[in-house]
Design a protein around this motif. Sequence first.
Motif, PDB file in Angstrom:
ATOM      1  N   SER A   1       0.845  -1.184   0.000  1.00  0.00           N
ATOM      2  CA  SER A   1       0.000   0.000   0.000  1.00  0.00           C
ATOM      3  C   SER A   1       0.884   1.238   0.000  1.00  0.00           C
ATOM      4  N   ALA A   2       0.271   2.364  -0.285  1.00  0.00           N
ATOM      5  CA  ALA A   2       0.910   3.660  -0.129  1.00  0.00           C
ATOM      6  C   ALA A   2      -0.076   4.543   0.618  1.00  0.00           C
ATOM      7  N   GLY A   3       0.426   5.399   1.491  1.00  0.00           N
ATOM      8  CA  GLY A   3      -0.467   6.215   2.295  1.00  0.00           C
ATOM      9  C   GLY A   3      -0.026   7.658   2.360  1.00  0.00           C
ATOM     10  N   PHE A   4      -0.937   8.505   2.799  1.00  0.00           N
ATOM     11  CA  PHE A   4      -0.589   9.906   2.984  1.00  0.00           C
ATOM     12  C   PHE A   4      -1.238  10.434   4.253  1.00  0.00           C
ATOM     13  N   GLN A   5      -0.648  11.491   4.775  1.00  0.00           N
ATOM     14  CA  GLN A   5      -1.186  12.231   5.903  1.00  0.00           C
ATOM     15  C   GLN A   5      -1.131  13.709   5.542  1.00  0.00           C
ATOM     16  N   VAL A   6      -2.242  14.414   5.765  1.00  0.00           N
ATOM     17  CA  VAL A   6      -2.296  15.856   5.542  1.00  0.00           C
ATOM     18  C   VAL A   6      -2.785  16.503   6.833  1.00  0.00           C
ATOM     19  N   VAL A   7      -2.087  17.536   7.297  1.00  0.00           N
ATOM     20  CA  VAL A   7      -2.510  18.263   8.494  1.00  0.00           C
ATOM     21  C   VAL A   7      -3.460  19.366   8.046  1.00  0.00           C
ATOM     22  N   LEU A   8      -4.743  19.197   8.350  1.00  0.00           N
ATOM     23  CA  LEU A   8      -5.747  20.192   7.977  1.00  0.00           C
ATOM     24  C   LEU A   8      -5.860  21.308   8.999  1.00  0.00           C
ATOM     25  N   GLU A   9      -5.543  20.993  10.251  1.00  0.00           N
ATOM     26  CA  GLU A   9      -5.678  21.984  11.324  1.00  0.00           C
ATOM     27  C   GLU A   9      -4.699  21.636  12.428  1.00  0.00           C
ATOM     28  N   GLY A  10      -4.035  22.637  12.981  1.00  0.00           N
ATOM     29  CA  GLY A  10      -3.126  22.416  14.087  1.00  0.00           C
ATOM     30  C   GLY A  10      -1.743  21.985  13.643  1.00  0.00           C
ATOM     31  N   THR A  11      -1.008  21.372  14.576  1.00  0.00           N
ATOM     32  CA  THR A  11       0.345  20.896  14.326  1.00  0.00           C
ATOM     33  C   THR A  11       0.507  19.519  14.962  1.00  0.00           C
ATOM     34  N   CYS A  12       1.547  18.813  14.555  1.00  0.00           N
ATOM     35  CA  CYS A  12       1.866  17.521  15.169  1.00  0.00           C
ATOM     36  C   CYS A  12       3.287  17.149  14.782  1.00  0.00           C
ATOM     37  N   VAL A  13       3.755  16.029  15.308  1.00  0.00           N
ATOM     38  CA  VAL A  13       5.070  15.498  14.936  1.00  0.00           C
ATOM     39  C   VAL A  13       4.884  14.081  14.424  1.00  0.00           C
ATOM     40  N   LEU A  14       5.728  13.693  13.495  1.00  0.00           N
ATOM     41  CA  LEU A  14       5.717  12.345  12.942  1.00  0.00           C
ATOM     42  C   LEU A  14       7.012  11.653  13.332  1.00  0.00           C
TER      43      LEU A  14
ATOM     44  N   VAL B   1     -15.631   7.250   2.596  1.00  0.00           N
ATOM     45  CA  VAL B   1     -15.568   8.305   3.598  1.00  0.00           C
ATOM     46  C   VAL B   1     -15.624   7.701   4.987  1.00  0.00           C
ATOM     47  N   SER B   2     -14.683   8.069   5.839  1.00  0.00           N
ATOM     48  CA  SER B   2     -14.678   7.606   7.222  1.00  0.00           C
ATOM     49  C   SER B   2     -14.203   8.749   8.101  1.00  0.00           C
ATOM     50  N   ASP B   3     -15.083   9.250   8.929  1.00  0.00           N
ATOM     51  CA  ASP B   3     -14.739  10.330   9.843  1.00  0.00           C
ATOM     52  C   ASP B   3     -14.543   9.712  11.220  1.00  0.00           C
ATOM     53  N   ARG B   4     -13.388   9.984  11.858  1.00  0.00           N
ATOM     54  CA  ARG B   4     -13.089   9.367  13.149  1.00  0.00           C
ATOM     55  C   ARG B   4     -12.711  10.440  14.156  1.00  0.00           C
ATOM     56  N   VAL B   5     -13.001  10.158  15.423  1.00  0.00           N
ATOM     57  CA  VAL B   5     -12.751  11.149  16.464  1.00  0.00           C
ATOM     58  C   VAL B   5     -11.918  10.530  17.572  1.00  0.00           C
ATOM     59  N   ASP B   6     -11.235  11.387  18.291  1.00  0.00           N
ATOM     60  CA  ASP B   6     -10.407  11.000  19.431  1.00  0.00           C
ATOM     61  C   ASP B   6     -11.281  10.338  20.495  1.00  0.00           C
ATOM     62  N   PRO B   7     -10.999   9.068  20.848  1.00  0.00           N
ATOM     63  CA  PRO B   7     -11.857   8.383  21.819  1.00  0.00           C
ATOM     64  C   PRO B   7     -11.646   8.838  23.256  1.00  0.00           C
ATOM     65  N   THR B   8     -10.601   9.614  23.530  1.00  0.00           N
ATOM     66  CA  THR B   8     -10.290   9.975  24.912  1.00  0.00           C
ATOM     67  C   THR B   8     -11.092  11.177  25.381  1.00  0.00           C
ATOM     68  N   GLY B   9     -11.503  12.046  24.448  1.00  0.00           N
ATOM     69  CA  GLY B   9     -12.321  13.188  24.814  1.00  0.00           C
ATOM     70  C   GLY B   9     -11.585  14.265  25.578  1.00  0.00           C
ATOM     71  N   ARG B  10     -10.250  14.300  25.520  1.00  0.00           N
ATOM     72  CA  ARG B  10      -9.515  15.345  26.217  1.00  0.00           C
ATOM     73  C   ARG B  10      -9.693  16.682  25.497  1.00  0.00           C
ATOM     74  N   GLY B  11      -9.552  17.760  26.229  1.00  0.00           N
ATOM     75  CA  GLY B  11      -9.936  19.059  25.687  1.00  0.00           C
ATOM     76  C   GLY B  11      -8.803  19.970  25.288  1.00  0.00           C
ATOM     77  N   GLY B  12      -7.626  19.446  24.937  1.00  0.00           N
ATOM     78  CA  GLY B  12      -6.505  20.282  24.536  1.00  0.00           C
ATOM     79  C   GLY B  12      -6.663  20.805  23.123  1.00  0.00           C
ATOM     80  N   PRO B  13      -5.631  21.503  22.615  1.00  0.00           N
ATOM     81  CA  PRO B  13      -5.677  22.029  21.253  1.00  0.00           C
ATOM     82  C   PRO B  13      -5.983  20.935  20.231  1.00  0.00           C
ATOM     83  N   VAL B  14      -6.744  21.309  19.192  1.00  0.00           N
ATOM     84  CA  VAL B  14      -7.225  20.334  18.210  1.00  0.00           C
ATOM     85  C   VAL B  14      -6.249  20.217  17.053  1.00  0.00           C
ATOM     86  N   THR B  15      -6.040  18.975  16.620  1.00  0.00           N
ATOM     87  CA  THR B  15      -5.343  18.687  15.366  1.00  0.00           C
ATOM     88  C   THR B  15      -6.265  17.838  14.504  1.00  0.00           C
TER      89      THR B  15
END
Length: 320
Positions: free
Chosen positions: A37-50, A105-119
């Motif tokens: 397979s080949a995959g991609f990741q795009v940051v639509l909002e916020g920041t993160c590290v890989l 289409v598959s929309d997924r959400v953080d299962p932990t529900g913590r309230g920090g900055p959104v990515t």
Amino acid sequence: MDVLSDVIAVMRSGRPRSASVHWHAPWAQRFASVPGSAGFQVVLEGTCVLRSPGTGDGHGDLELATGDVVFLPHGTGHLLADSPASATVVDADECAPVPSASPYVSDRVDPTGRGGPVTTLLCGTYQLDPSRTHPLLHGLPDLIHLPAARPGRPPELAAAVELLAAELRRPRLGTDAAVPALLDTLLLYILRIWFAEQAAAAAPGASGWAAALADPAVTAALHAMHRSPDAPWTVERLAAEAGLSRAPFARRFAALVGRPPLAYLTWWRMTLAERLLRTTDAPLRTVAEQVGYGTEFAFSAAFKRVHGSAPGGYRRAARR
């Protein structure tokens, strides 16, 4: 078709997948290695590290900002997190799915529900057939990073990302047709940009597919072979397409592509034949004609030399 479009069309198998994932810091998500397979990741909002394999101590973490695109052409496993300090890791399939009527289409959400900055991440996967891997893709690195802030980045990449994200955010009439087309478009833009950047940075005399696709003469010959694989090509005819005499063309093609012109043509014809045998019920005579062989006997002999079995036996084995 041009060579890049043709390569992607032949290698693709199954349905592409995409999903948007919303995280609240602190978070860390593991994406397992997926061979074939080949995959991609795009940051639509916020920041993160890989963090890719081999950088588990935090050294070499890749910082990603809004709009950054990461492409993993070989399905390499990796970890994304809001910061290098985040330790709680959730596997990708543990995210809570949001129901959707679309298979793309598959929309997924953080299962932990913590309230920090959104990515918000846009993730996608292309299924590739490893038996038809083109050397153009073999030579890609494990990870390609296209930063949004890089000067001169073509705007069409951001446009494709935004169109795809809009379809995932609000599925509607036509989404099932739009998403796979946009995924293919995104893949083409990623590869086009990367090859152009590599060609621009290459030293004089460099070889490889980035240099080959930047060479007008070699590209003209490649396009001719991919446009008409059934044509009775000779080195002389391909050299004429390239605008060169026979000997200089043959040397130039082999130096950049890694194999002589007719050796590449034979390999590509057999790759096309393999696909036709797997995916169609066309008679062997028809398959032979479509890949440039005047007789079924000549085609069968060539196919057996490359694949180790006759076309009919290969077709039967592939469908079991």
